[in-house]
Write a protein that holds these residues in place. Structure first.
Motif, PDB file in Angstrom:
ATOM      1  N   SER A   1       0.665  -1.171   0.082  1.00 53.31           N
ATOM      2  CA  SER A   1       0.021   0.166   0.047  1.00 53.31           C
ATOM      3  C   SER A   1       0.909   1.441  -0.141  1.00 53.31           C
ATOM      4  O   SER A   1       1.890   1.365   0.761  1.00 53.31           O
ATOM      5  N   ILE A   2       0.605   2.064  -0.865  1.00 49.11           N
ATOM      6  CA  ILE A   2       1.522   3.343  -0.898  1.00 49.11           C
ATOM      7  C   ILE A   2       1.159   4.553   0.324  1.00 49.11           C
ATOM      8  O   ILE A   2       1.753   5.313   0.523  1.00 49.11           O
ATOM      9  N   ASN A   3       0.107   3.929   1.118  1.00 49.47           N
ATOM     10  CA  ASN A   3      -0.373   4.787   2.079  1.00 49.47           C
ATOM     11  C   ASN A   3       0.593   4.311   3.390  1.00 49.47           C
ATOM     12  O   ASN A   3       0.555   5.217   4.539  1.00 49.47           O
ATOM     13  N   TYR A   4       1.438   3.246   3.428  1.00 47.43           N
ATOM     14  CA  TYR A   4       2.239   3.023   4.495  1.00 47.43           C
ATOM     15  C   TYR A   4       3.767   3.295   3.972  1.00 47.43           C
ATOM     16  O   TYR A   4       4.009   2.383   3.264  1.00 47.43           O
ATOM     17  N   LYS A   5       4.469   4.281   4.681  1.00 42.30           N
ATOM     18  CA  LYS A   5       5.632   4.718   4.154  1.00 42.30           C
ATOM     19  C   LYS A   5       6.855   4.172   4.996  1.00 42.30           C
ATOM     20  O   LYS A   5       7.949   3.742   4.568  1.00 42.30           O
ATOM     21  N   ASN A   6       6.621   3.553   6.139  1.00 39.37           N
ATOM     22  CA  ASN A   6       7.513   2.960   6.952  1.00 39.37           C
ATOM     23  C   ASN A   6       7.876   1.597   6.730  1.00 39.37           C
ATOM     24  O   ASN A   6       7.385   1.002   5.802  1.00 39.37           O
ATOM     25  N   THR A   7       9.152   1.032   7.042  1.00 39.45           N
ATOM     26  CA  THR A   7       9.147  -0.347   6.701  1.00 39.45           C
ATOM     27  C   THR A   7       8.354  -1.192   7.172  1.00 39.45           C
ATOM     28  O   THR A   7       7.766  -1.153   8.515  1.00 39.45           O
ATOM     29  N   LYS A   8       7.873  -2.144   6.485  1.00 41.41           N
ATOM     30  CA  LYS A   8       6.872  -3.163   6.717  1.00 41.41           C
ATOM     31  C   LYS A   8       7.180  -4.486   7.035  1.00 41.41           C
ATOM     32  O   LYS A   8       8.169  -5.224   6.622  1.00 41.41           O
ATOM     33  N   PRO A   9       6.243  -5.247   7.925  1.00 42.77           N
ATOM     34  CA  PRO A   9       6.340  -6.529   8.121  1.00 42.77           C
ATOM     35  C   PRO A   9       6.131  -7.135   6.901  1.00 42.77           C
ATOM     36  O   PRO A   9       5.323  -6.787   5.930  1.00 42.77           O
TER      37      PRO A   9
END
Length: 310
Positions: A57-65
Motif C-alpha cells: 500500500s502506498i499509504n504506509y511509508k515505514n518499513t513493513k513486516p
C-alpha cells in the motif's frame, strides 16, 4: 513513548474498523492505493524462472513486516495469482503489510500426489518447494531497501501443499540457502502437515497459527498417511498434521494457536483466509510482532458458520 510498532498497530486497528464496511468480493476494487508488481526471484541453469507478485500500500511509508504466501495445488497445480489469493494479498497490504505471493517448482505436475506416486518423490517435492521459498526469501532480503521490508519480521503463510511446504521449511528442512542466523518470525498454515515432528525443538520453534478440518481426506488433521494411503501402496507416507504439530509445540511450551473445524474437509485450506482474517491479524500483532506468549486451541463446528461466512 509510542514505538514504531505501537504506531503501526494503532493505524492497523483503524484500518480494520474501516475494513468492516467493505465486502471481500468488492475489496480489490475499493483498494485503489494497492500496487502489485511482478519480479523474477530466481533463474535456474536451464533458464527456468520463478516469479513472485509483490503487493504493498502506498499509504504506509515505514518499513513493513512481510507476508510470504505459498499457494496450494498438490505440488502439481495452483497459481500464485488466483483471484482469491489476489484478494487476500491485497487485503493484507491494505492493512500495512508487504506481501509476496510466490510461484515455485511444481515437481509433481505429471505425477500427481496420490497413493501410486512414490513416497520418495513426495518427500522431494517438499524439499524443492522449501528450496524455492528460501530463494524467494533471499531475494527479498537482498532487496530489502527496494521493497521497504523489515527482514526480521517475515511471516510464512501457506495453503494445503503450500502449508506443507512452509511447515517443512520451518521445522524439517536443513537450509543451506539462507544465512544460519536467519529465522522466520512466524508461520500460518492452513491444512498442512510435515513428515516428522522430531526436529521441532525449542530452538527452532516460532509462533505458529494452524487451521485444519478433522475430516480432511487429503492432509491428515493428526497423524495418518497422506491421502490415507494403505501401507502396501508405494505412495504411503506418514504425516503429522496440525493437531500433532500443536501437541509438540505445547509439549515444548512454545507459542501456538490451533483452530480445529469439526467435520471440516480439505476446503479449510483456504477458507480461513477470509473467515479468520482478523484472527490472523491478531496473531501477527500479539505473538509475532509483540512476541507475546500464547497457547490457544479453538474448536468450531460447521454449524457455527453461516453461508455468508463461507
Amino acid at each position: 513513548m509510542i514505538t514504531k510498532y505501537k504506531l503501526y498497530f494503532l493505524t492497523l486497528v483503524v484500518s480494520l474498523l474501516l475494513l468492516g464496511c467493505a465486502s471481500k468480493q468488492n475489496f480489490i476494487d475499493k483498494s485503489k492505493s494497492i500496487t502489485k508488481e511482478t519480479y523474477t526471484y530466481h533463474t535456474f541453469e536451464n533458464k527456468n524462472k520463478l516469479q513472485l507478485d509483490f503487493y504493498q500500500s502506498i499509504n504506509y511509508k515505514n518499513t513493513k513486516p512481510l507476508i510470504l504466501y505459498v499457494h496450494g495445488g498438490g505440488f502439481s497445480g495452483g497459481a500464485r495469482d488466483e483471484n482469491y489469493i489476489k484478494n487476500y494479498c491485497s487485503k493484507m497490504a491494505k492493512n500495512g503489510f508487504a506481501v509476496a505471493s510466490i510461484s515455485y517448482r511444481l515437481t509433481m505436475k505429471k505425477l500427481g500426489f496420490g497413493c501410486n506416486t512414490e513416497a520418495s518423490l513426495k518427500k522431494e517435492a517438499f524439499i524443492k518447494a522449501s528450496e524455492d521459498i528460501s530463494y524467494a526469501t533471499k531475494y527479498l532480503i537482498d532487496n530489502k531497501k527496494k521493497f521497504n521490508i523489515d527482514t526480521t519480521k517475515i511471516i510464512l503463510v501457506g495453503s494445503s501443499a503450500g502449508a506443507e511446504a512452509i511447515l517443512n521449511l520451518a521445522y524439517v528442512y536443513e537450509n543451506k540457502i539462507l544465512a544460519k542466523e536467519f529465522k522466520y518470525a512466524g508461520v500460518i498454515a492452513m491444512a498442512g502437515a510435515i513428515t516428522s515432528i522430531e526436529k521441532i525443538s525449542t530452538k527452532r520453534a516460532i509462533p505458529t497459527l494452524l487451521f485444519h478440518g478433522t475430516k480432511d481426506k487429503l492432509v491428515p488433521y493428526n497423524v495418518a498417511p497422506h491421502h490415507y494411503c494403505k501401507k502396501n501402496k508405494k505412495g504411503y507416507l506418514q504425516l503429522y498434521g496440525s493437531k500433532a504439530i500443536a501437541n509438540k509445540l505445547k509439549e515444548l511450551n512454545t507459542s501456538y494457536n490451533l483452530y480445529t473445524i469439526q467435520n471440516g474437509n480439505h476446503s479449510w485450506n483456504s477458507k480461513p483466509m477470509f473467515v479468520y482474517f482478523r484472527e490472523m491479524i491478531s496473531f501477527i500483532d500479539h505473538q509475532v510482532l509483540q512476541s507475546k506468549y500464547q497457547q490457544k486451541e479453538v474448536v468450531k463446528k460447521i454449524s457455527d458458520y453461516t453461508s455468508t461466512d463461507l
